[in-house]
Design an enzyme around this catalytic site. Structure first.
Site, PDB file in Angstrom:
ATOM      1  N   GLY A  46      10.612   3.676  -9.386  1.00  0.00           N
ATOM      2  CA  GLY A  46       9.461   4.320  -8.760  1.00  0.00           C
ATOM      3  C   GLY A  46       9.778   4.647  -7.314  1.00  0.00           C
ATOM      4  O   GLY A  46      10.650   4.023  -6.697  1.00  0.00           O
ATOM      5  N   GLN A  51       7.727   6.722   1.218  1.00  0.00           N
ATOM      6  CA  GLN A  51       9.075   6.166   1.291  1.00  0.00           C
ATOM      7  C   GLN A  51      10.129   7.216   1.640  1.00  0.00           C
ATOM      8  O   GLN A  51      11.274   6.865   1.900  1.00  0.00           O
ATOM      9  CB  GLN A  51       9.459   5.494  -0.029  1.00  0.00           C
ATOM     10  CG  GLN A  51       8.714   4.209  -0.288  1.00  0.00           C
ATOM     11  CD  GLN A  51       9.145   3.604  -1.604  1.00  0.00           C
ATOM     12  OE1 GLN A  51       8.632   3.956  -2.651  1.00  0.00           O
ATOM     13  NE2 GLN A  51      10.120   2.703  -1.535  1.00  0.00           N
ATOM     14  N   CYS A  91      12.236  -3.343  -3.921  1.00  0.00           N
ATOM     15  CA  CYS A  91      11.717  -2.085  -3.370  1.00  0.00           C
ATOM     16  C   CYS A  91      12.882  -1.308  -2.770  1.00  0.00           C
ATOM     17  O   CYS A  91      13.720  -1.882  -2.083  1.00  0.00           O
ATOM     18  CB  CYS A  91      10.668  -2.387  -2.300  1.00  0.00           C
ATOM     19  SG  CYS A  91       9.979  -0.916  -1.519  1.00  0.00           S
ATOM     20  N   LEU A  92      12.896   0.000  -3.020  1.00  0.00           N
ATOM     21  CA  LEU A  92      13.986   0.836  -2.502  1.00  0.00           C
ATOM     22  C   LEU A  92      14.004   0.895  -0.980  1.00  0.00           C
ATOM     23  O   LEU A  92      15.037   1.202  -0.386  1.00  0.00           O
ATOM     24  CB  LEU A  92      13.893   2.254  -3.087  1.00  0.00           C
ATOM     25  CG  LEU A  92      14.086   2.342  -4.601  1.00  0.00           C
ATOM     26  CD1 LEU A  92      13.912   3.781  -5.077  1.00  0.00           C
ATOM     27  CD2 LEU A  92      15.436   1.786  -5.013  1.00  0.00           C
ATOM     28  N   HIS A 133       2.700  -1.246  -7.408  1.00  0.00           N
ATOM     29  CA  HIS A 133       3.640  -1.259  -6.280  1.00  0.00           C
ATOM     30  C   HIS A 133       3.599   0.082  -5.543  1.00  0.00           C
ATOM     31  O   HIS A 133       3.485   0.118  -4.311  1.00  0.00           O
ATOM     32  CB  HIS A 133       5.047  -1.549  -6.816  1.00  0.00           C
ATOM     33  CG  HIS A 133       6.107  -1.570  -5.765  1.00  0.00           C
ATOM     34  ND1 HIS A 133       6.695  -2.733  -5.336  1.00  0.00           N
ATOM     35  CD2 HIS A 133       6.693  -0.565  -5.057  1.00  0.00           C
ATOM     36  CE1 HIS A 133       7.601  -2.452  -4.407  1.00  0.00           C
ATOM     37  NE2 HIS A 133       7.621  -1.133  -4.222  1.00  0.00           N
ATOM     38  N   GLU A 134       3.690   1.180  -6.293  1.00  0.00           N
ATOM     39  CA  GLU A 134       3.711   2.505  -5.661  1.00  0.00           C
ATOM     40  C   GLU A 134       2.362   2.840  -5.027  1.00  0.00           C
ATOM     41  O   GLU A 134       2.314   3.449  -3.947  1.00  0.00           O
ATOM     42  CB  GLU A 134       4.133   3.585  -6.659  1.00  0.00           C
ATOM     43  CG  GLU A 134       5.516   3.395  -7.266  1.00  0.00           C
ATOM     44  CD  GLU A 134       6.638   3.106  -6.277  1.00  0.00           C
ATOM     45  OE1 GLU A 134       6.552   3.548  -5.108  1.00  0.00           O
ATOM     46  OE2 GLU A 134       7.614   2.441  -6.662  1.00  0.00           O
ATOM     47  N   HIS A 137       2.150   1.432  -1.658  1.00  0.00           N
ATOM     48  CA  HIS A 137       2.827   2.267  -0.660  1.00  0.00           C
ATOM     49  C   HIS A 137       1.898   3.357  -0.122  1.00  0.00           C
ATOM     50  O   HIS A 137       1.920   3.664   1.063  1.00  0.00           O
ATOM     51  CB  HIS A 137       4.076   2.931  -1.246  1.00  0.00           C
ATOM     52  CG  HIS A 137       5.291   2.079  -1.201  1.00  0.00           C
ATOM     53  ND1 HIS A 137       5.853   1.625  -0.025  1.00  0.00           N
ATOM     54  CD2 HIS A 137       6.078   1.599  -2.197  1.00  0.00           C
ATOM     55  CE1 HIS A 137       6.924   0.900  -0.290  1.00  0.00           C
ATOM     56  NE2 HIS A 137       7.079   0.862  -1.602  1.00  0.00           N
TER      57      HIS A 137
END
Length: 173
Positions: A46, A51, A91-92, A133-134, A137
């Site tokens: 994701g 991000q 997380c990226l 999670h997304e 963000h």
């Protein structure tokens, strides 16, 4: 042409509350496609627009399963959450950091796709976790905010490294 990059903690873009996307045009579709490529290159499941420094309510998810499922979600809203799971999450924007996070097991949500069609989503397990999670963000919340105090302490040195690196590469003008 400016290429997208995944921004890393503690970049301020990660803490901004994203604004609703009011128009779906070629530029939005192109950015979503670039985000998809970035996510796959980084081996993620994701990626939220903040991000990549784009403060709009859009994210992409590919948590496996049906490859024909929608992967781009615009102006998403979770309307129902059930169950609870405490699982490892990464997380990226925090490469190399993992932590156990409590999330709902199942969600029911609404979003729009790139054609402007309203979608009703029901997800569970990994897909539900990715959605939550997304969506965090898009609200300027990070997975480290949901870590237990002991888990947060365990990753505190690594977070300080991210902060030092950020300060050394982002000199105030």
């Amino acid at each position: 042409m400016k290429f997208m990059n995944i921004v890393l903690y503690p970049d301020p873009a990660l803490r901004q509350k994203a604004k609703p996307l009011t128009e779906i045009n070629k530029e939005v579709c192109k950015k979503a496609e670039e985000m998809m490529e970035l996510m796959y290159q980084a081996h993620g499941i994701g990626l939220a627009a903040p991000q990549v420094g784009w403060s709009v309510r859009l994210f992409i998810i590919d948590a496996g399963g049906n490859s024909h499922e929608e992967k781009v979600f615009i102006n998403p809203t979770i309307v129902e959450e059930t169950g609870e799971l405490n699982k490892e999450e990464g997380c990226l924007s925090f490469p190399g950091i993992m932590g156990k996070i409590i999330r709902s097991q199942r969600i029911k949500a609404y979003a729009y796709n790139l054609k402007g069609q309203k979608l009703e989503i029901e997800a569970e397990g990994l897909a539900a976790r990715a959605w939550q999670h997304e969506l965090d963000h898009l609200n300027g919340e990070l997975f480290i905010d949901r870590m237990s105090p002991s888990n947060r302490l365990a990753v505190s040195q690594r977070l300080k490294e991210f902060e030092r690196t950020y300060k050394s590469t982002h000199v105030p003008v």
